[in-house]
Structure formats: C-alpha cells, structure tokens
Design an enzyme around this catalytic site. Structure first.
Site, PDB file in Angstrom:
ATOM      1  N   HIS A 108      -4.155  -5.378  -7.998  1.00 22.37           N
ATOM      2  CA  HIS A 108      -3.020  -6.220  -7.615  1.00 22.37           C
ATOM      3  C   HIS A 108      -3.065  -7.567  -8.353  1.00 22.37           C
ATOM      4  O   HIS A 108      -3.125  -8.634  -7.744  1.00 22.37           O
ATOM      5  CB  HIS A 108      -2.999  -6.441  -6.098  1.00 22.37           C
ATOM      6  CG  HIS A 108      -1.626  -6.750  -5.570  1.00 22.37           C
ATOM      7  ND1 HIS A 108      -1.171  -6.272  -4.371  1.00 22.37           N
ATOM      8  CD2 HIS A 108      -0.605  -7.486  -6.071  1.00 22.37           C
ATOM      9  CE1 HIS A 108       0.068  -6.716  -4.149  1.00 22.37           C
ATOM     10  NE2 HIS A 108       0.426  -7.455  -5.172  1.00 22.37           N
ATOM     11  N   GLU A 143      -3.484  -0.200   0.075  1.00 23.03           N
ATOM     12  CA  GLU A 143      -4.466  -1.099  -0.529  1.00 23.03           C
ATOM     13  C   GLU A 143      -5.106  -2.023   0.514  1.00 23.03           C
ATOM     14  O   GLU A 143      -4.437  -2.405   1.487  1.00 23.03           O
ATOM     15  CB  GLU A 143      -3.836  -1.900  -1.670  1.00 23.03           C
ATOM     16  CG  GLU A 143      -2.724  -2.859  -1.323  1.00 23.03           C
ATOM     17  CD  GLU A 143      -2.209  -3.579  -2.569  1.00 23.03           C
ATOM     18  OE1 GLU A 143      -2.383  -4.811  -2.620  1.00 23.03           O
ATOM     19  OE2 GLU A 143      -1.641  -2.930  -3.474  1.00 23.03           O
ATOM     20  N   ARG A 194       5.411  -2.484  -5.349  1.00 26.04           N
ATOM     21  CA  ARG A 194       4.759  -2.321  -4.053  1.00 26.04           C
ATOM     22  C   ARG A 194       4.238  -0.892  -3.960  1.00 26.04           C
ATOM     23  O   ARG A 194       4.879   0.053  -4.413  1.00 26.04           O
ATOM     24  CB  ARG A 194       5.727  -2.603  -2.897  1.00 26.04           C
ATOM     25  CG  ARG A 194       5.906  -4.083  -2.599  1.00 26.04           C
ATOM     26  CD  ARG A 194       4.628  -4.711  -2.057  1.00 26.04           C
ATOM     27  NE  ARG A 194       4.752  -6.109  -1.711  1.00 26.04           N
ATOM     28  CZ  ARG A 194       4.411  -7.119  -2.504  1.00 26.04           C
ATOM     29  NH1 ARG A 194       3.951  -6.885  -3.715  1.00 26.04           N
ATOM     30  NH2 ARG A 194       4.522  -8.363  -2.090  1.00 26.04           N
TER      31      ARG A 194
END
Length: 330
Positions: A296, A278, A249
């Site tokens: 991601h 993000e 994360r």
C-alpha cells in the site's frame, strides 16, 4: 497516546496514527492534539473513546469506523477528518445519522499514486521483482538471450476503469510517456474536452475495456457497487496476455477469483498495491512469481504524506472556524 493540554480552549483532536513530523507539529500548534506516540493501531474501543472525549477525530485507512463505533455515547466529536482520499473504512451513512461531518484529502496524492500504478505496470510486465529476487539470492548466472523475457509496455493498450483524478494522471503518463493507447470506462466521465485532451477513448462498459486492453488499471472508488467489480467472470474477459493493476482499493477485486485466474493462466499477471483483507494477503499470491505485491505504497512519499496531513488539518481549521470544509464527503 500523548494528551493535549487541558483547558487550552482549542478543539481537541485525536490523531490515530503517527503522522510525518511537520503535520504533528502543526497539529500541536493549532489544536489540543492527542498524538499516538507509539503508532499502535487503535482498537474499536479506543476509537469510540475518542469520539466520546474529543471534538474531532483524524483517522487513517487502518481505522474501521463502523456503525457500532460511531454509535458511541455520549458523542462529543463533530467531525472526522480522514487522512487519505479513500473513505470506505468509514460508515458515512452512520456518521451522517449522528451529525458527524466527514472529510478526506483529495488532489495532494494524485501524482504519486499515478506513479505507483505505472511502477506496478512496469514491474510486472518486465519481471522486475522476480529479477531482483534472483540477483539477491545469488541465483543469477549472467546475461542470456532468452533470460527472463518480459512484455513490452510502450505502445500497448491501457484500459482504465475509472477516469477520476488518479485515472487521468495515469492516462497522461501512459500516453505521453509510453505512447500507449488509452481506453476507459467511467459511469461519471469527465468533460469531453478533458477526455479529448488526454487522447483517451471511452467505452460503453467495463466488459468492453477488459476485452480490448493489454493492461487493465483500476481507479474506481470502493463502494458497495464496486465491491468485487473484478470477479471471475470479468477476469475471464481479459486477454490471456493481459495484466491487472490495482492500487485503488483491495475489495474491488475478488482476490480468490484472481488467484484462480492466475493459476489457470487466464491472465498473464497482476500488480497489486492493495488487498482485499490487508494487511493479510492470500498465501497463494505470495508464491507467484508473475505477481508484484507492494504494501500500500500509493501515496507513500514524504511530499504526499505531509500534504495529506496538512490538508486534513486545513479541513479541521475551516470547520472549527464555522465554514464548510472544502473536502466534505458526508
């Protein structure tokens, strides 16, 4: 957003993003599914409306389910079946206070996320992103003995922060695939037999791992305690030739401190698949050749994304059948 059929007698489920075809087809068969046909990110208002009008919400990491959103009145929803293993975008305390069950989708994305961590490690160490950019730009002039020398991965020391499902899968790949020595810190480590089978060596603190590792790979959940776990002080403990890998994360790393460490040469480079804010990325990171940046992609395979959706639907089916869903987190 396409509407479910009124009066069907089945639970109404709002799905906040486009999901792989097999998942949406099953959702439509088993529920009164309201699908997001144009795949637009839901606003806070849309999320609140879904909680007021549907029996269940199937959100993703892009949906910020804050206490304010979860305070929607009148509340009709009874369960939030998250699509993904991480759930730090959901205020689970507020959900629990409202009587909402929250589930996630562990296990099914472990292998692909572990592969992604190894990909980041190899790319940043061997300067693969930099090399591809050079070839595509037409700037490569041919092989040379000192051209774009990188760092060997095989046989090096990998430090894992977290030895949960994904951390263990990375440890297995690193040790058996690349002959790496694996050290780790986890405040809740797996059983000694599991650690022994992996050939991993425990360390008493995060700091000890950082001082010793050639590659540091983060596999901690995002919690208030792990926010900015990798701050300026801890980045300063890493070897100057070491690399930081993060596909857990984004907010586990203080991105501003990372930028500063990379500029100063405190560490050799970083491989990042997640970011603190993000999809926004620090502009300085975009200019650095010794950083690999991925959008991601940890679970981004056909197999994982279908399995994640089916797992979320299974949690919903179990819940509406009156049984405890197996992946309940709140």
């Amino acid at each position: 957003m396409s509407a479910g059929r009124p009066g069907s007698g089945r639970p109404t489920v709002v799905v906040t993003r486009r999901l792989p075809g097999p998942v949406e087809e099953q959702a439509a068969r088993e529920f009164d599914a309201r699908l997001n046909a144009d795949d637009h990110p839901f606003s806070a208002t849309e999320l609140a409306d879904a909680l007021r009008t549907a029996d269940a919400l199937l959100p993703t990491v892009t949906d910020r389910l804050t206490a304010q959103v979860l305070g929607a009145e009148p509340l009709k929803a009874r369960i939030i079946a998250n699509y993904g293993v991480g759930f730090n975008h959901i205020d689970t305390g507020a959900a629990k206070a409202r009587g909402l069950v929250v589930t996630n989708t562990p296990d099914v994305l472990t292998d692909d996320t572990a592969d992604d961590a190894m990909l980041l490690m190899l790319m940043v160490a061997r300067r693969a992103g930099e090399g591809e950019r050079q070839v595509r730009a037409g700037a490569w002039t041919g092989w040379g003995p000192t051209h774009m020398l990188g760092t060997r991965v095989s046989g090096k020391t990998l430090g894992l922060i977290g030895l949960g499902r994904i951390g263990r899968a990375v440890a297995h790949r690193a040790r058996h695939g690349f002959g790496m020595r694996v050290i780790f810190h986890d405040p809740y480590p797996p059983a000694p037999a599991v650690v022994a089978e992996l050939g991993a060596e425990p360390r008493a603190s995060v700091d000890e791992v950082l001082r010793e590792a050639d590659f540091v790979s983060l596999h901690s959940p995002a919690t208030p305690e792990t926010r900015h776990l990798m701050d300026a002080r801890r980045l300063g403990l890493m070897k100057r030739g070491a690399f930081l890998i993060n596909n857990a994360r984004g907010d586990i790393v203080d991105e501003a401190a990372l930028v500063a460490a990379l500029k100063r040469g405190t560490i050799a480079g970083a491989g990042l698949d997640v970011f603190e804010r993000e999809p926004a990325v620090s502009p300085e990171l975009l200019q650095m050749e010794h950083v690999v940046l991925l959008p991601h992609l940890g679970s981004a395979t056909h197999e994982s994304r279908v399995a994640m959706g089916l797992r979320a639907l299974d949690n919903l089916k179990t819940f509406f059948a009156g049984a405890p869903p197996r992946d309940r987190v709140a």
